[in-house]
Write a protein that holds these residues in place. Structure first.
Motif, short mmCIF file in Angstrom:
data_model
loop_
_atom_site.label_atom_id
_atom_site.label_comp_id
_atom_site.label_asym_id
_atom_site.label_seq_id
_atom_site.Cartn_x
_atom_site.Cartn_y
_atom_site.Cartn_z
N GLU A 8 12.71 -5.85 3.81
CA GLU A 8 11.89 -5.93 5.02
C GLU A 8 11.20 -7.29 5.13
O GLU A 8 10.96 -7.80 6.23
CB GLU A 8 10.85 -4.81 5.02
CG GLU A 8 11.45 -3.42 5.23
CD GLU A 8 10.45 -2.31 4.93
OE1 GLU A 8 9.29 -2.64 4.60
OE2 GLU A 8 10.83 -1.13 5.02
N ASN A 22 13.66 -1.93 -0.71
CA ASN A 22 13.56 -1.94 0.75
C ASN A 22 12.39 -2.80 1.23
O ASN A 22 12.47 -3.44 2.28
CB ASN A 22 13.41 -0.52 1.28
CG ASN A 22 14.73 0.23 1.29
OD1 ASN A 22 15.79 -0.36 1.05
ND2 ASN A 22 14.69 1.52 1.55
N THR A 23 11.30 -2.83 0.45
CA THR A 23 10.17 -3.69 0.81
C THR A 23 10.58 -5.15 0.76
O THR A 23 10.24 -5.94 1.64
CB THR A 23 8.99 -3.45 -0.15
OG1 THR A 23 8.55 -2.09 -0.03
CG2 THR A 23 7.82 -4.38 0.18
N GLY A 75 15.17 -7.81 10.72
CA GLY A 75 15.51 -6.52 11.28
C GLY A 75 15.50 -5.42 10.23
O GLY A 75 14.65 -5.40 9.34
N THR A 76 16.46 -4.53 10.33
CA THR A 76 16.54 -3.41 9.40
C THR A 76 16.99 -3.88 8.01
O THR A 76 17.44 -5.03 7.85
CB THR A 76 17.55 -2.37 9.91
OG1 THR A 76 18.86 -2.96 9.91
CG2 THR A 76 17.20 -1.91 11.32
N THR A 77 16.88 -2.99 7.03
CA THR A 77 17.34 -3.34 5.69
C THR A 77 18.83 -3.63 5.69
O THR A 77 19.30 -4.51 4.97
CB THR A 77 17.02 -2.21 4.69
OG1 THR A 77 17.60 -0.98 5.16
CG2 THR A 77 15.52 -2.03 4.53
N GLU A 78 19.58 -2.89 6.53
CA GLU A 78 21.02 -3.13 6.62
C GLU A 78 21.31 -4.52 7.17
O GLU A 78 22.22 -5.22 6.70
CB GLU A 78 21.68 -2.07 7.51
CG GLU A 78 21.72 -0.66 6.93
CD GLU A 78 20.39 0.06 7.06
OE1 GLU A 78 19.48 -0.46 7.77
OE2 GLU A 78 20.24 1.13 6.45
N GLU A 79 20.52 -4.95 8.16
CA GLU A 79 20.70 -6.28 8.73
C GLU A 79 20.31 -7.36 7.72
O GLU A 79 20.93 -8.42 7.66
CB GLU A 79 19.86 -6.42 10.01
CG GLU A 79 20.42 -5.59 11.17
CD GLU A 79 19.46 -5.54 12.35
OE1 GLU A 79 19.96 -5.53 13.51
OE2 GLU A 79 18.24 -5.50 12.15
N ALA A 80 19.29 -7.07 6.92
CA ALA A 80 18.89 -8.02 5.88
C ALA A 80 19.98 -8.18 4.83
O ALA A 80 20.29 -9.30 4.40
CB ALA A 80 17.59 -7.56 5.22
N ASP A 131 19.59 1.82 -2.80
CA ASP A 131 18.25 2.03 -2.27
C ASP A 131 17.23 2.31 -3.37
O ASP A 131 16.07 1.93 -3.25
CB ASP A 131 18.25 3.20 -1.27
CG ASP A 131 18.93 2.84 0.04
OD1 ASP A 131 19.10 1.63 0.29
OD2 ASP A 131 19.28 3.76 0.80
N ASN A 141 12.48 -10.33 7.29
CA ASN A 141 12.16 -10.49 8.71
C ASN A 141 13.37 -10.78 9.59
O ASN A 141 13.35 -11.67 10.45
CB ASN A 141 11.10 -11.61 8.91
CG ASN A 141 9.71 -11.16 8.48
OD1 ASN A 141 9.33 -10.01 8.71
ND2 ASN A 141 8.98 -12.05 7.85
#
Length: 214
Positions: A173, A169-170, A178-183, A130, A176
């Protein structure tokens, strides 16, 4: 973050690169270009920092698209057919830029090199923490790839621009999805396809001694 970030979706890039490799392990040009158009949107939504790469990529995409829309479009259906056709018909400047400065082989090689950098950069984002500094990730991957083909003035400007990069994290994001975990999870799904396309192309160009086209 620049306006228009919503126009990019990592999922679109994943779908495009998933369709790139045929059963014969040939790289299809149309989905490759579709994947690159998605990557350009990703670079553009981050502002002007990557414009020196995205603008060049757009120019190269348009050149290849023109070949795909020409009377010889079937010769450019895959990277393999393009290489075979252009070499057989002496359409590639092998020693210095001359009669064919924008051959399909040379143009595709420039996209290929940029894809290598993006592949490594996105992998660095995926595996980073992170608090990972994106400026460091970007600089290290750029210096290990694209910097080898850029003049000093471009390398210097890139190094300065990278210092202004947003947080990890930016970046995530911006995907596009979902969450950072999904990315991160989708990057893990997409990158093997991008890597496979890169490796097949690298082997093809090495086989025909095209990796250092002027």
């Amino acid at each position: 973050m620049a306006a228009g970030a919503e126009t990019f979706s990592l999922r679109d890039v994943l779908v495009a690169f998933t369709a790139c490799v045929s059963e014969q392990r040939e790289v299809r040009v149309d989905p490759y270009l579709a994947g690159w158009r998605g990557l350009v949107r990703f670079l553009n939504c981050l502002g002007t920092i990557f414009s020196f790469i995205s603008k060049d990529a757009v120019t190269k995409i348009e050149i290849i698209e023109n070949y795909r829309n020409s009377d010889q479009r079937e010769k450019y259906l895959t990277v393999q057919s393009m290489v075979e056709y252009e070499l057989a018909n002496d359409l590639v400047d092998l020693q210095k830029r001359s009669k064919h400065p924008d051959s399909g082989c040379r143009t595709f090689l420039r996209l290929h090199r940029a894809l290598h950098w993006l592949q490594m950069f996105l992998e660095g984002l995926r595996t980073g923490k992170d608090n990972s500094r994106t400026s460091v990730i970007c600089s290290e991957t750029y210096n290990a790839s694209l910097a080898n083909y850029h003049p000093w003035i471009i390398r210097k400007a890139a190094g300065v621009a990278f210092c202004a990069l947003p947080t990890r994290n930016t970046f995530l994001e911006t995907m596009n999805v979902g969450t950072t975990e999904e990315a991160v999870a989708m990057l893990g799904e997409a990158l093997p396809y991008i890597c496979e396309v890169y490796q097949i192309t690298e082997e093809l160009y090495a086989q025909h001694k095209l990796l250092d086209l002027p």
